[in-house]
Write an enzyme that holds these catalytic residues in place. Sequence first.
Site, PDB file in Angstrom:
ATOM      1  N   SER A  43     -18.923   8.907  -3.015  1.00  0.00           N
ATOM      2  CA  SER A  43     -17.817   9.770  -2.586  1.00  0.00           C
ATOM      3  C   SER A  43     -18.301  11.215  -2.448  1.00  0.00           C
ATOM      4  O   SER A  43     -19.002  11.724  -3.325  1.00  0.00           O
ATOM      5  CB  SER A  43     -16.712   9.679  -3.640  1.00  0.00           C
ATOM      6  OG  SER A  43     -15.715  10.626  -3.382  1.00  0.00           O
ATOM      7  N   SER A  72     -17.486   5.593  -2.980  1.00  0.00           N
ATOM      8  CA  SER A  72     -16.599   6.054  -1.910  1.00  0.00           C
ATOM      9  C   SER A  72     -15.122   5.871  -2.276  1.00  0.00           C
ATOM     10  O   SER A  72     -14.743   4.864  -2.879  1.00  0.00           O
ATOM     11  CB  SER A  72     -16.912   5.259  -0.638  1.00  0.00           C
ATOM     12  OG  SER A  72     -15.851   5.370   0.276  1.00  0.00           O
ATOM     13  N   GLU A  74     -12.939   5.006  -0.376  1.00  0.00           N
ATOM     14  CA  GLU A  74     -12.416   3.835   0.352  1.00  0.00           C
ATOM     15  C   GLU A  74     -13.056   2.529  -0.125  1.00  0.00           C
ATOM     16  O   GLU A  74     -13.113   1.554   0.635  1.00  0.00           O
ATOM     17  CB  GLU A  74     -12.593   4.008   1.862  1.00  0.00           C
ATOM     18  CG  GLU A  74     -11.821   5.154   2.488  1.00  0.00           C
ATOM     19  CD  GLU A  74     -10.311   5.050   2.342  1.00  0.00           C
ATOM     20  OE1 GLU A  74      -9.811   4.037   1.832  1.00  0.00           O
ATOM     21  OE2 GLU A  74      -9.632   6.024   2.730  1.00  0.00           O
ATOM     22  N   HIS A 155      -6.003   8.959  10.805  1.00  0.00           N
ATOM     23  CA  HIS A 155      -7.070   8.920   9.802  1.00  0.00           C
ATOM     24  C   HIS A 155      -8.435   8.670  10.436  1.00  0.00           C
ATOM     25  O   HIS A 155      -9.319   9.510  10.328  1.00  0.00           O
ATOM     26  CB  HIS A 155      -6.726   7.847   8.749  1.00  0.00           C
ATOM     27  CG  HIS A 155      -7.723   7.732   7.646  1.00  0.00           C
ATOM     28  ND1 HIS A 155      -7.422   7.235   6.409  1.00  0.00           N
ATOM     29  CD2 HIS A 155      -9.056   8.021   7.591  1.00  0.00           C
ATOM     30  CE1 HIS A 155      -8.488   7.257   5.627  1.00  0.00           C
ATOM     31  NE2 HIS A 155      -9.494   7.730   6.335  1.00  0.00           N
TER      32      HIS A 155
HETATM   33 ZN   LIG Z   1     -11.457   7.994   5.741  1.00  0.00          ZN
END
Ligand SMILES: [Zn+2]
Length: 219
Positions: A43, A72, A74, A155
Amino acid sequence: MLYQSERKLIVTILKKMVDVGLVINTSGNVSIKINDYFLITPSGASYDNLSPADILVMDHNKQIIEGKLLPSSETDLHYSLYENRSDIKAIVHTHSLYATAVSSITDELPAIHYQIIDLGGPVPVAPYETFGSPELAAAVVDKIADKNAVLMQNHGAVTVGDNLDIALQRSILLEWIASLYLISLHSGQPSFIDNKKLKNAVEQKQKYLTLRQDKKKQS
Ligand SMILES: [Zn+2]
């Protein structure tokens, strides 16, 4: 250190993503699945000075096996895609400019060029959810079905493949088709390719793949 060559590949792919303009600053992330493990980018890391040792190895319970940095944001998204589609071996997520712009104006990127067949046809847009949330992961899994790409409303974009090079190629292709769509919209009333004609393009592609393979065997 586990998976040295895969770690190096991830760093190389990230540098390519910066070079071709798919990512800026620390946006975007990539992962590779190997057996029950997956390798993922940390991240908030700057891709300019990321080293193979910074890549995290995680198991199927999302536990860190190797890596000192935070995975990350995500990670849930990557994990959910691998869990729901066993054919997916690599994932690229970006906030690339044109793909993100298209995600804010439509529910689907239509077939404005036949090469969209490499993405599995028209690209669906998953509804907006907070980044890093399980809701976002669920929305993307819901929309991807058997496709190779999904746009994430306001996004960015996700592309998948059975290796990281293919996932990156699809990400570059998606950005190009998104830019083509926007340019066309600004220039007039674009035409789109219907499903039957797209199917013909899939068959034609398969025909040329076979012809190329036959030619290779002969040489
Ligand atoms: Zn993203």
